[in-house]
Write an enzyme that holds these catalytic residues in place. Structure first.
Site, mmCIF file in Angstrom:
data_model
loop_
_atom_site.group_PDB
_atom_site.id
_atom_site.type_symbol
_atom_site.label_atom_id
_atom_site.label_comp_id
_atom_site.label_asym_id
_atom_site.label_seq_id
_atom_site.Cartn_x
_atom_site.Cartn_y
_atom_site.Cartn_z
ATOM 1 N N ASP A 1 0.853 -1.183 0.000
ATOM 2 C CA ASP A 1 0.000 0.000 0.000
ATOM 3 C C ASP A 1 0.898 1.245 0.000
ATOM 4 O O ASP A 1 2.122 1.157 0.185
ATOM 5 C CB ASP A 1 -0.971 -0.004 1.183
ATOM 6 C CG ASP A 1 -2.190 0.876 0.898
ATOM 7 O OD1 ASP A 1 -2.106 1.748 0.016
ATOM 8 O OD2 ASP A 1 -3.223 0.703 1.569
HETATM 9 C C1 NOJ Z 1 -3.966 3.987 0.020
HETATM 10 C C2 NOJ Z 1 -5.138 3.082 0.106
HETATM 11 O O1 NOJ Z 1 -5.127 2.369 1.331
HETATM 12 C C3 NOJ Z 1 -5.240 2.076 -1.021
HETATM 13 O O2 NOJ Z 1 -6.477 1.413 -0.939
HETATM 14 C C4 NOJ Z 1 -5.048 2.732 -2.349
HETATM 15 O O3 NOJ Z 1 -5.152 1.784 -3.374
HETATM 16 C C5 NOJ Z 1 -3.707 3.432 -2.365
HETATM 17 N N1 NOJ Z 1 -3.650 4.429 -1.303
HETATM 18 C C6 NOJ Z 1 -3.414 4.109 -3.692
HETATM 19 O O4 NOJ Z 1 -4.203 5.229 -3.832
#
Ligand code: NOJ
Length: 723
Positions: A264
């Protein structure tokens, strides 16, 4: 020709990957393991793209820029390796469908697959190759803002929806001629954040991990998802993005899965904040060793991994494996043949009429009717005065919900517009906001009360704005923001039949609202067709059919509250506060145990009657099939869809078991007066659990079955699992 699955073995692809790797420098390999967003100069001649220092992007939506980057990657980087363009396409790209939690309430797997496919059509036409969805995190805490993005509290429903979404996203034959890869997230147990606070610590037993939190991921991967995203949270002290137990032992060894693991955003660098890594190099080493192939955005890999390899802290074999998996995905996606898209496609496809028609169907099926006293609904508009009240009645942004990608407020049909379009030629429509969303003043109440008093029916549209749920949007109080509850009370107190339409990204604790109004329709954040869909239901053009995918609490103090809780040694009876529930039972002094609305609950304008439950297999072997049949009759006078649910309880087991667990469901259309005889076939292998030795077992003994319209009611029978 049918597409190959991303993880299917393919010797020709493996050979191509080996050939590519053999010609790459260490830095170029680490480039494949690096993902970042748009930065100044990214489309320039001397950007990380042309240097081969970037493998994929996130958050880049501009199709012309995507094409420019892809051209540079293919034509100007030394090895000509295309990028993978990854984006958050959570519930539609330009055509915004209901938030995933709302759509889950349709329990309509075919519909969910179709909306996912249309999201993929639009995303792919605009240049996206990789969709960071579905979010398959089980969530049992409405305080957690990301509950909006998932399929609710139940693993069986979540697994079925995860499969449908993966099928939809990874559909063959998208108009762009490209393919999309799905990315189930967030691996794993992100939804179990302590106190419902985003990114918070997770402490849970391995049994719960295996029985509740892991199955939706396995389902998504079995369905062919080619990637997975490692989560922000720690699990029992080990951050998910440095967790070799989940990322290697479970994912690679137990599940034998060979797709790409993406961290993430900044999760690799955040190992420092977690306090398990001393610095970025340490963080990079831990993540790659645990099994994270791509560093999303933290720069730990591009800035530190090469030095770590050269210093012997990480073996280059690990780098080859990770970069190899990324290259393999690029080859499977067909990016070496086609990296760019036809820019004219977006104008034809994005937000087109066909997609909006589907958005309307999805919104209708997602909304859940939770109360309908005095036959307040459906409204017969002819000759009536209808007061449409509330800060969200004509709100253009709230219906889009969180993560609305390229969704635009101007595309939204507001609830008021939908009501006007459906009824303005028959009824007089008055609109008064009454208050703003977060107001703490009652200034506008007099006008609202006046309008309601003059009307035959009042429709009050209240709830949360789009950005009150989603990532980092956690709430400690789960009532309606501002003075909205007072507004509902004031309108209902006029005595005019009052219908509340609730726009929300989470289950709210709103016992007073539920008490005050005659009818309550939870619309969630329903997307661009909010108003048309709500009007379809309010005026009876469509019949409500949604059932809750998540429990609504009475009070925040009941959280976590979910139907599949384990048995205790001191169960309270019924609602939990009856007189005869003497103290020293598992209950509250000051609140009932029961939820405001249970999982699986939802009303219809039809009346469904359950009868003649038969357990066709009173004795089942662990490798056999439980067969159950039931009659469901529509005793109402309109055709309706019923979602028939089967729950099972393992009465005596070696560990305490949930008081009931959903095992199967069917969504059926039944005409007035018609009886449908339904049969459910449930593999006995699905009735097991993880025992104290961490083995999945189906233990012999007595089980109870409940077949009915929600988790809280139904016909009950029993059967034995026999050796
Ligand atoms: C953080 C989020 O937790 C995740 O779900 C997302 O895909 C990423 N950022 C990218 O934006």
């Amino acid at each position: 020709m049918a597409h190959k699955r991303y993880t299917d073995p393919d010797p020709a692809i493996d050979a191509k990957v080996a050939e590519l790797l053999s010609g790459m420098s260490l830095e170029e390999k680490i480039g494949q393991m690096t993902q970042r967003g748009m930065a100044p100069g990214m489309t320039d001649k001397h950007s990380p793209v042309t240097k081969g220092a970037l493998g994929s992007t996130l958050g880049v939506f501009d199709t012309a820029k995507i094409n420019e980057m892809q051209r540079r990657a293919v034509e100007e980087s030394r090895l000509g390796i295309p990028l993978i363009v990854g984006n958050d396409v959570i519930h539609g790209y330009r055509t915004i469908f209901p938030i995933p939690l709302g759509e889950a309430c349709s329990w309509d797997l075919d519909l969910i697959e179709r909306t996912a496919r249309m999201a993929a059509e639009e995303a792919s036409a605009a240049g996206t190759d990789w969709i960071f969805a579905p979010m398959v995190d089980i969530a049992r805490d409405g305080r957690w803002g990301r509950i909006a993005e998932g399929s609710g509290e139940d693993p069986v429903l979540d697994c079925a929806i995860a499969r449908a979404r993966v099928r939809g996203y990874q559909s063959e034959g998208l108009a762009s001629g490209k393919r999309i890869v799905a990315c189930p997230k967030h691996f794993v147990a992100y939804g179990a954040a302590e106190s419902g606070k985003d990114y918070n610590t997770v402490d849970l037993s391995e049994n719960l991990l295996r029985d509740v939190y892991l199955p939706p991921f396995l389902a998504a991967l079995e369905e062919g998802a080619g990637s997975i995203m490692s989560a922000f949270n720690d699990i029992n002290g080990v951050p998910a993005s440095a967790n070799s137990f989940t990322l290697r032992t479970i994912l690679r060894e137990e599940w034998d899965w060979s797709g790409v693991v993406l961290s993430d955003a900044h999760a690799v660098g955040e190992l420092i904040d977690h306090g398990v890594a001393a610095d970025y190099e340490d963080a990079a080493c831990q993540a790659v060793t645990a099994g994270v192939d791509i560093d999303m955005g933290s720069a730990a890999y591009p800035d530190h991994l090469a030095a770590a390899v050269r210093a012997g802290k990480v073996s280059e074999t690990l780098i080859d494996e990770a970069a190899g998996r990324v290259l393999r995905l690029k080859l499977m996606l067909g990016l070496f043949e086609q990296a760019t898209v036809d820019e004219s496609l977006t104008a034809r496809l994005l937000g087109c009429r066909e997609h909006r028609t589907l958005a309307r169907e999805a919104a209708v099926k997602s909304m859940v009717l939770l109360k309908n006293d005095r036959d307040a609904l459906p409204i017969k508009p002819a000759g009536k005065t209808i007061a449409v009240i509330g800060p969200l009645a004509d709100h253009r942004r709230a219906p889009l919900g969180c993560w609305h990608c390229d969704g635009r407020p101007d595309d939204v049909t507001t609830i008021l517009e939908g009501i006007r379009a459906a009824a303005a030629d028959k009824a007089r429509i008055i609109h008064i906001a009454g208050c703003g969303l977060g107001d703490d003043e009652h200034d506008g109440f007099d006008d609202a009360i006046h309008a309601a008093s003059d009307a035959d029916v009042a429709i009050v549209v209240v709830g949360e704005d789009a950005d009150m749920s989603g990532e980092a949007q956690c709430r400690a109080y789960l009532g309606l923001p501002g003075v909205q509850e007072d507004l509902v009370e004031a309108v209902a107190a006029t005595g005019t039949p009052t219908v509340a339409v609730l726009l929300t990204g989470r289950p709210l604790a709103i016992p007073t609202v539920a008490e005050d109004v005659d009818a309550l329709l939870v619309a969630w954040h329903p997307g661009v067709e909010a108003g048309t869909a709500a009007a379809d239901l309010l005026f009876g053009k469509a019949n409500p059919s949604g059932k809750l995918a998540v429990t609504f609490p009475r009070a925040v103090g009941q959280i976590p509250i979910y139907y599949a809780h384990r048995s205790t040694g001191r169960p309270a009876h019924g609602e939990g506060t009856e007189d005869w529930n003497k103290p020293y039972k598992s209950r509250y002094r000051d609140e009932w145990n029961s939820p405001l609305f249970p999982f699986g609950f939802g009303l219809s304008y039809s009346a469904f009657v359950y009868d003649a439950l038969q357990i066709l297999t009173p004795a089942v072997r662990p490798d056999g099939t439980l067969r159950v049949r039931v009659d469901v009759t529509n005793a109402g006078d309109v055709t309706g869809d019923e979602i028939v649910q089967v729950y099972v309880r393992d009465v005596v087991a070696s560990l305490t078991r949930p008081v009931k667990e959903l095992k199967a469901f069917q969504r059926v259309t039944i005409a007035p007066g018609e009886t449908r005889e339904l049969t459910f076939e449930i593999p006995a292998a699905s009735l097991g659990f993880t025992n104290a030795r961490m083995q999945y077992v189906v233990e012999p003994g007595r089980f109870e079955v409940q077949v009915g319209p929600s988790s809280a009611e139904g016909l009950v029978g029993s059967f034995q699992v026999v050796e």
